[in-house]
Design a protein around this motif. Structure first.
Motif, PDB file in Angstrom:
ATOM      1  N   LEU A  72     -13.233 -24.388   5.418  1.00 51.03           N
ATOM      2  CA  LEU A  72     -14.089 -24.199   4.242  1.00 51.03           C
ATOM      3  C   LEU A  72     -13.295 -24.346   2.945  1.00 51.03           C
ATOM      4  N   GLN A  73     -12.059 -23.892   2.940  1.00 50.99           N
ATOM      5  CA  GLN A  73     -11.232 -24.057   1.747  1.00 50.99           C
ATOM      6  C   GLN A  73     -10.960 -25.535   1.481  1.00 50.99           C
ATOM      7  N   ARG A  74     -10.666 -26.290   2.555  1.00 52.28           N
ATOM      8  CA  ARG A  74     -10.445 -27.735   2.380  1.00 52.28           C
ATOM      9  C   ARG A  74     -11.729 -28.421   1.930  1.00 52.28           C
ATOM     10  N   ALA A  75     -12.853 -28.047   2.535  1.00 53.02           N
ATOM     11  CA  ALA A  75     -14.139 -28.642   2.154  1.00 53.02           C
ATOM     12  C   ALA A  75     -14.464 -28.319   0.696  1.00 53.02           C
ATOM     13  N   HIS A  76     -14.191 -27.094   0.297  1.00 54.89           N
ATOM     14  CA  HIS A  76     -14.447 -26.697  -1.090  1.00 54.89           C
ATOM     15  C   HIS A  76     -13.575 -27.500  -2.042  1.00 54.89           C
ATOM     16  N   ALA A  77     -12.306 -27.659  -1.689  1.00 57.06           N
ATOM     17  CA  ALA A  77     -11.394 -28.429  -2.548  1.00 57.06           C
ATOM     18  C   ALA A  77     -11.856 -29.881  -2.643  1.00 57.06           C
ATOM     19  N   THR A  78     -12.257 -30.451  -1.518  1.00 56.20           N
ATOM     20  CA  THR A  78     -12.744 -31.828  -1.511  1.00 56.20           C
ATOM     21  C   THR A  78     -14.009 -31.951  -2.357  1.00 56.20           C
ATOM     22  N   ALA A  79     -14.938 -31.023  -2.165  1.00 51.62           N
ATOM     23  CA  ALA A  79     -16.186 -31.044  -2.942  1.00 51.62           C
ATOM     24  C   ALA A  79     -15.887 -30.851  -4.422  1.00 51.62           C
ATOM     25  N   SER A  80     -14.949 -29.995  -4.714  1.00 48.65           N
ATOM     26  CA  SER A  80     -14.558 -29.750  -6.102  1.00 48.65           C
ATOM     27  C   SER A  80     -13.996 -31.024  -6.724  1.00 48.65           C
ATOM     28  N   ASP A  81     -13.129 -31.709  -5.968  1.00 47.09           N
ATOM     29  CA  ASP A  81     -12.575 -32.974  -6.455  1.00 47.09           C
ATOM     30  C   ASP A  81     -13.683 -34.000  -6.681  1.00 47.09           C
ATOM     31  N   ARG A  82     -14.602 -34.075  -5.719  1.00 49.73           N
ATOM     32  CA  ARG A  82     -15.709 -35.031  -5.856  1.00 49.73           C
ATOM     33  C   ARG A  82     -16.577 -34.688  -7.062  1.00 49.73           C
ATOM     34  N   CYS A  83     -16.839 -33.410  -7.241  1.00 47.71           N
ATOM     35  CA  CYS A  83     -17.634 -32.990  -8.401  1.00 47.71           C
ATOM     36  C   CYS A  83     -16.929 -33.388  -9.696  1.00 47.71           C
ATOM     37  N   GLY A  84     -15.620 -33.192  -9.736  1.00 50.03           N
ATOM     38  CA  GLY A  84     -14.858 -33.582 -10.922  1.00 50.03           C
ATOM     39  C   GLY A  84     -14.954 -35.075 -11.161  1.00 50.03           C
ATOM     40  N   THR A  85     -14.792 -35.854 -10.076  1.00 52.33           N
ATOM     41  CA  THR A  85     -14.873 -37.312 -10.184  1.00 52.33           C
ATOM     42  C   THR A  85     -16.273 -37.730 -10.621  1.00 52.33           C
ATOM     43  N   LEU A  86     -17.293 -37.132  -9.994  1.00 53.71           N
ATOM     44  CA  LEU A  86     -18.670 -37.464 -10.363  1.00 53.71           C
ATOM     45  C   LEU A  86     -18.968 -37.053 -11.801  1.00 53.71           C
ATOM     46  N   SER A  87     -18.458 -35.918 -12.198  1.00 52.30           N
ATOM     47  CA  SER A  87     -18.671 -35.446 -13.562  1.00 52.30           C
ATOM     48  C   SER A  87     -18.041 -36.411 -14.562  1.00 52.30           C
ATOM     49  N   GLU A  88     -16.817 -36.865 -14.257  1.00 59.46           N
ATOM     50  CA  GLU A  88     -16.154 -37.826 -15.137  1.00 59.46           C
ATOM     51  C   GLU A  88     -16.946 -39.133 -15.199  1.00 59.46           C
ATOM     52  N   ALA A  89     -17.398 -39.607 -14.043  1.00 64.28           N
ATOM     53  CA  ALA A  89     -18.171 -40.848 -14.000  1.00 64.28           C
ATOM     54  C   ALA A  89     -19.489 -40.685 -14.760  1.00 64.28           C
TER      55      ALA A  89
END
Length: 139
Positions: A72-89
């Motif tokens: 869950l920690q890895r999934a959260h980190a991955t989702a967090s990274d994706r959210c950051g990338t999506l937010s930037e895009a």
């Protein structure tokens, strides 16, 4: 007074019988205590086995929970990274869209202003063209 007590030989015989009876009672109590001790030791051994099995099960469950937490920690980190990338895009695309909108507004305003100016002055294509195509409006 001497007649009231049993003769010494009888007294010794009764004392020996009493001692043997007490020895047998003590042996029965010792045997009973040995049985109780054996039962207690057997129960303690079974309890130790049950506790060991329960401890092993709890350790296994703890390892599984640790693995779930790590996942869950890895999934959260991955989702967090994706959210950051999506937010930037999304931010970039929003800025691009606003720039496009502002550009279009400028063009509309520019051509609206040009159209009004053109309607007042000579038509760009001549009177015959505007009459055939519905008037002076360019937009």
């Amino acid at each position: 007074a001497r007649g009231q007590f049993p003769p010494p030989a009888c007294h010794a015989s009764d004392a020996a019988a009493d001692a043997e009876r007490r020895i047998r009672d003590a042996e029965r109590r010792a045997e009973s205590a040995d049985q109780l001790l054996a039962q207690t030791a057997e129960r303690a051994s079974m309890d130790r086995l049950a506790w060991a099995a329960e401890r092993d099960l709890l350790k296994k469950q703890l390892k599984e929970r640790d693995a779930q937490v790590q996942f869950l920690q890895r999934a959260h980190a991955t989702a967090s990274d994706r959210c950051g990338t999506l937010s930037e895009a999304l931010t970039k695309r929003t800025l691009e869209s606003r720039a496009e909108r502002d550009g279009l507004r400028y063009l509309v305003k520019h051509y609206s202003d040009s159209s009004e100016t053109a309607a007042i002055s000579d038509p760009p294509y001549g009177d015959d063209y505007n009459a055939r195509h519905g008037g002076d409006d360019l937009i």
